[in-house]
Design an enzyme around this catalytic site. Structure first.
Site, PDB file in Angstrom:
ATOM      1  N   GLY A  13       0.813  -1.213   0.000  1.00  8.43           N
ATOM      2  CA  GLY A  13       0.000   0.000   0.000  1.00  8.43           C
ATOM      3  C   GLY A  13       0.847   1.264   0.000  1.00  8.43           C
ATOM      4  O   GLY A  13       2.080   1.214   0.027  1.00  8.43           O
ATOM      5  N   ASN A 107      -1.561   9.351  14.234  1.00  8.24           N
ATOM      6  CA  ASN A 107      -0.696   9.990  13.243  1.00  8.24           C
ATOM      7  C   ASN A 107       0.754   9.834  13.685  1.00  8.24           C
ATOM      8  O   ASN A 107       1.093  10.145  14.827  1.00  8.24           O
ATOM      9  CB  ASN A 107      -1.055  11.477  13.102  1.00  8.24           C
ATOM     10  CG  ASN A 107      -0.564  12.048  11.796  1.00  8.24           C
ATOM     11  OD1 ASN A 107       0.605  11.903  11.453  1.00  8.24           O
ATOM     12  ND2 ASN A 107      -1.452  12.687  11.053  1.00  8.24           N
ATOM     13  N   HIS A 135      -7.524  15.364   2.911  1.00 10.12           N
ATOM     14  CA  HIS A 135      -6.773  14.175   2.497  1.00 10.12           C
ATOM     15  C   HIS A 135      -7.007  13.841   1.028  1.00 10.12           C
ATOM     16  O   HIS A 135      -7.952  14.328   0.407  1.00 10.12           O
ATOM     17  CB  HIS A 135      -7.169  12.964   3.352  1.00 10.12           C
ATOM     18  CG  HIS A 135      -6.529  12.962   4.706  1.00 10.12           C
ATOM     19  ND1 HIS A 135      -7.063  13.623   5.778  1.00 10.12           N
ATOM     20  CD2 HIS A 135      -5.386  12.370   5.163  1.00 10.12           C
ATOM     21  CE1 HIS A 135      -6.285  13.457   6.844  1.00 10.12           C
ATOM     22  NE2 HIS A 135      -5.259  12.692   6.492  1.00 10.12           N
ATOM     23  N   LYS A 139      -8.409   7.798   0.382  1.00 12.44           N
ATOM     24  CA  LYS A 139      -8.459   7.465   1.809  1.00 12.44           C
ATOM     25  C   LYS A 139      -9.729   6.683   2.135  1.00 12.44           C
ATOM     26  O   LYS A 139     -10.826   7.042   1.689  1.00 12.44           O
ATOM     27  CB  LYS A 139      -8.379   8.760   2.630  1.00 12.44           C
ATOM     28  CG  LYS A 139      -8.413   8.518   4.121  1.00 12.44           C
ATOM     29  CD  LYS A 139      -7.948   9.737   4.896  1.00 12.44           C
ATOM     30  CE  LYS A 139      -8.105   9.535   6.399  1.00 12.44           C
ATOM     31  NZ  LYS A 139      -7.445   8.319   6.896  1.00 12.44           N
TER      32      LYS A 139
END
Ligand SMILES: NC(=O)C1=CN([C@@H]2O[C@H](COP(=O)(O)OP(=O)(O)OC[C@H]3O[C@@H](n4cnc5c(N)ncnc54)[C@H](OP(=O)(O)O)[C@@H]3O)[C@@H](O)[C@H]2O)C=CC1
Ligand SMILES: O=C(O)C1=N[C@H](C(=O)O)C[C@H](O)C1
Length: 251
Positions: A13, A107, A135, A139
């Site tokens: 990913g 985060n 974003h 996402k």
């Protein structure tokens, strides 16, 4: 000194591939395994991984983490989708596996951790506070894990300071126009091509506003935090929620 054996789940990913590069570049770590969707978790035990980094999907992370904890593999988790109920479940697994540590970090960006801390500090001085998460459109979730955590921290600071509910006379005719309500703090999610991970926290008071903004301009921004988590999690048994616990923010 022997190297720390690290596995990456979700290794193909956007974040996982960056984590693979970071682990391979770290002198004190060895990449033990790379797992993608459909790969057997038994590859983790087979590889001798000591720490597993999960950067997969909210639908996959619980199964992955249960496997890791029950097999005594420490977890460093960036995957989002955390609720109080999910956190309680993870604590339950950890109680049955003493000595195992899990870090869940909404985060990994050092700047993002500081943004959350600054927002927490500012919260009691302002009547109004809202969070805007910005974003990329790939996402999986909204609002972001960072936005939810920020709103929770602001709400807790407001409660500690005994602030009343935020002023808001709006009577909305369109659902969603005021975003999501997280413990009384509104959170708005923008999804735009060209973005990576950004957030603004906007405070309003008499005649002034304060905006705290953080930008992750490249996913490499998350890697110092991921590597710090990997190095520290083995000596922090139980659940650690938030990278700030591994940073000296007071120093
Ligand atoms: N805490 C932080 O600092 C950060 C957290 N994140 C979070 O990390 C997660 C991943 O983000 P991102 O990299 O952008 O997402 P991607 O969709 O790019 O990557 C996720 C990867 O995980 C794979 N995957 C899905 N299910 C499994 C499974 N069961 N086992 C192993 N691999 C699996 C996916 O495969 P497939 O493509 O086949 O679906 C994909 O390759 C998200 O929750 C995101 O919010 C992101 C950035 C920073
Ligand atoms: O999916 C992402 O990209 C990101 N997810 C995390 C979140 O939901 O807060 C962290 C970062 O903002 C990037």
């Amino acid at each position: 000194m022997s190297k720390l054996r690290v596995a990456v789940l979700g290794s193909e990913g956007r974040m996982g591939s960056e984590a693979v590069r970071a682990v391979e570049s770290a002198d004190d770590m060895e990449l033990a395994a790379c797992l993608g969707r459909g790969d057997s978790l038994d590859a983790l035990t087979g590889s001798g991984a000591e720490v597993a980094v999960d950067l997969t999907h909210p639908d996959a992370v619980m199964r992955n983490l249960e496997y890791c904890v029950t097999h005594g593999i420490h977890g460093v988790v960036g995957t989002t989708g955390w609720t109080d109920e999910r956190l309680r479940t993870v604590r339950g697994w950890l109680e049955a596996s003493p000595g195992t540590g899990v870090l869940i970090a909404p985060n990994f960006g050092i700047g993002a951790v500081l943004m959350m801390r600054f927002a927490q500090q500012a919260a009691r001085f302002f009547e109004s506070a809202e969070v805007v998460d910005l974003h990329h459109p790939g996402k999986a979730d909204a609002p972001s894990g960072t936005a939810v955590r920020t709103a929770q921290l602001i709400a807790a600071a407001r409660e500690d300071a005994e602030l009343p509910a935020q002023p808001d006379a709006t009577s909305t005719s369109l659902a969603g126009a005021r975003g999501a309500d997280v413990d009384g703090v509104h959170v708005h999610a923008l999804r735009l091509r060209g973005l990576i991970g950004h957030q603004e926290v906007i405070f309003g008071g008499e005649g002034e506003t304060l905006t705290i903004r953080h930008d992750s301009l490249h996913r490499s921004s998350f890697m110092p935090g991921v590597l710090l988590g990997v190095r520290r999690v083995g000596s922090a048994p139980g659940l650690t929620y938030g990278l700030e616990h591994f940073l000296d923010l007071e120093g």
